[in-house]
Design a protein around this motif. Sequence first.
Motif, mmCIF file in Angstrom:
data_model
loop_
_atom_site.group_PDB
_atom_site.id
_atom_site.type_symbol
_atom_site.label_atom_id
_atom_site.label_comp_id
_atom_site.label_asym_id
_atom_site.label_seq_id
_atom_site.Cartn_x
_atom_site.Cartn_y
_atom_site.Cartn_z
ATOM 1 N N GLN A 1 0.834 -1.201 0.000
ATOM 2 C CA GLN A 1 0.000 0.000 0.000
ATOM 3 C C GLN A 1 0.872 1.256 0.000
ATOM 4 O OE1 GLN A 1 -2.519 0.617 3.463
ATOM 5 N NE2 GLN A 1 -4.131 1.348 2.102
ATOM 6 N N ARG A 2 1.919 1.243 0.789
ATOM 7 C CA ARG A 2 2.807 2.412 0.840
ATOM 8 C C ARG A 2 3.550 2.602 -0.474
ATOM 9 N NH1 ARG A 2 3.865 0.324 6.219
ATOM 10 N NH2 ARG A 2 5.763 -0.606 5.422
ATOM 11 N N THR B 1 1.012 -8.851 8.307
ATOM 12 C CA THR B 1 0.862 -7.880 7.224
ATOM 13 C C THR B 1 1.241 -8.582 5.930
ATOM 14 O OG1 THR B 1 3.093 -7.014 7.544
ATOM 15 C CG2 THR B 1 1.311 -5.817 8.620
ATOM 16 N N LEU B 2 0.607 -8.164 4.862
ATOM 17 C CA LEU B 2 0.857 -8.758 3.562
ATOM 18 C C LEU B 2 2.054 -8.072 2.920
ATOM 19 C CD1 LEU B 2 -0.660 -10.918 1.908
ATOM 20 C CD2 LEU B 2 -1.738 -9.057 0.676
ATOM 21 N N VAL B 3 3.024 -8.861 2.481
ATOM 22 C CA VAL B 3 4.207 -8.290 1.831
ATOM 23 C C VAL B 3 4.308 -8.704 0.362
ATOM 24 C CG1 VAL B 3 5.550 -8.008 3.940
ATOM 25 C CG2 VAL B 3 5.717 -10.153 2.677
ATOM 26 N N ARG B 4 3.488 -9.685 -0.029
ATOM 27 C CA ARG B 4 3.472 -10.110 -1.429
ATOM 28 C C ARG B 4 2.111 -10.734 -1.709
ATOM 29 N NH1 ARG B 4 7.590 -14.420 -4.311
ATOM 30 N NH2 ARG B 4 6.663 -14.260 -6.367
ATOM 31 N N PHE B 5 1.574 -10.443 -2.913
ATOM 32 C CA PHE B 5 0.251 -10.947 -3.270
ATOM 33 C C PHE B 5 0.155 -11.042 -4.784
ATOM 34 C CE2 PHE B 5 -4.317 -9.541 -3.994
ATOM 35 C CZ PHE B 5 -4.832 -10.816 -3.883
ATOM 36 N N ASN B 6 -0.131 -12.239 -5.281
ATOM 37 C CA ASN B 6 -0.310 -12.444 -6.714
ATOM 38 C C ASN B 6 -1.567 -13.257 -6.933
ATOM 39 O OD1 ASN B 6 2.207 -11.277 -7.105
ATOM 40 N ND2 ASN B 6 3.259 -13.207 -7.329
ATOM 41 N N VAL B 7 -2.310 -12.934 -7.983
ATOM 42 C CA VAL B 7 -3.445 -13.742 -8.417
ATOM 43 C C VAL B 7 -3.316 -13.965 -9.912
ATOM 44 C CG1 VAL B 7 -5.072 -13.086 -6.605
ATOM 45 C CG2 VAL B 7 -4.915 -11.705 -8.647
ATOM 46 N N ASN B 8 -3.759 -15.146 -10.364
ATOM 47 C CA ASN B 8 -3.656 -15.460 -11.785
ATOM 48 C C ASN B 8 -4.563 -16.647 -12.082
ATOM 49 O OD1 ASN B 8 -2.497 -16.285 -14.454
ATOM 50 N ND2 ASN B 8 -0.993 -14.724 -13.901
ATOM 51 N N SER B 9 -5.097 -16.681 -13.286
ATOM 52 C CA SER B 9 -5.922 -17.818 -13.688
ATOM 53 C C SER B 9 -5.067 -19.025 -14.066
ATOM 54 C CB SER B 9 -6.842 -17.442 -14.845
ATOM 55 O OG SER B 9 -6.070 -17.024 -15.954
ATOM 56 N N SER B 10 -3.794 -18.803 -14.258
ATOM 57 C CA SER B 10 -2.878 -19.881 -14.615
ATOM 58 C C SER B 10 -2.173 -20.402 -13.367
ATOM 59 C CB SER B 10 -1.835 -19.368 -15.617
ATOM 60 O OG SER B 10 -0.824 -20.304 -15.804
#
Length: 131
Positions: free
Chosen positions: A50-51, A115-124
């Motif tokens: 976010q920062r 706290t979240l430090v990495r986040f990825n989403v993908n259909s693959s």
Amino acid sequence: MQRFLLATYLMLSLTPVWANSTLIERGLEAYRAGSADRAMQIWLAGSILQRAGRTEGITQQLVSFRQLCGRLESWSPLKSTSHGPQVTETFYVMHFEQCPVFARFMTYRRNGVDTLVRFNVNSSPEAILEP
């Protein structure tokens, strides 16, 4: 008796341990309720993402998945990996009405707070599950 204890130890050591991150679960609940923005608020509270101003693209991606795949119905953890005592990487498959979407969350725990430090989403799945 020794064989029983050895078998029990081996069974427990081979059973995957899922990191229980209420942060991730709360965000998924908000997303299932229909609000990608609220999910992102939950996931990114206090996060370096976010920062760094990296939220717009991820939010747009979540909105796109809902438009393409329908409503999020449920999710399942696929695996969880500990990177030391404070960092956990958890992989999920999110079950939408019309397709699966894969997610990768990395959380950092300090003073009992994730706290979240990495986040990825993908259909693959290959894009998420491969190192």
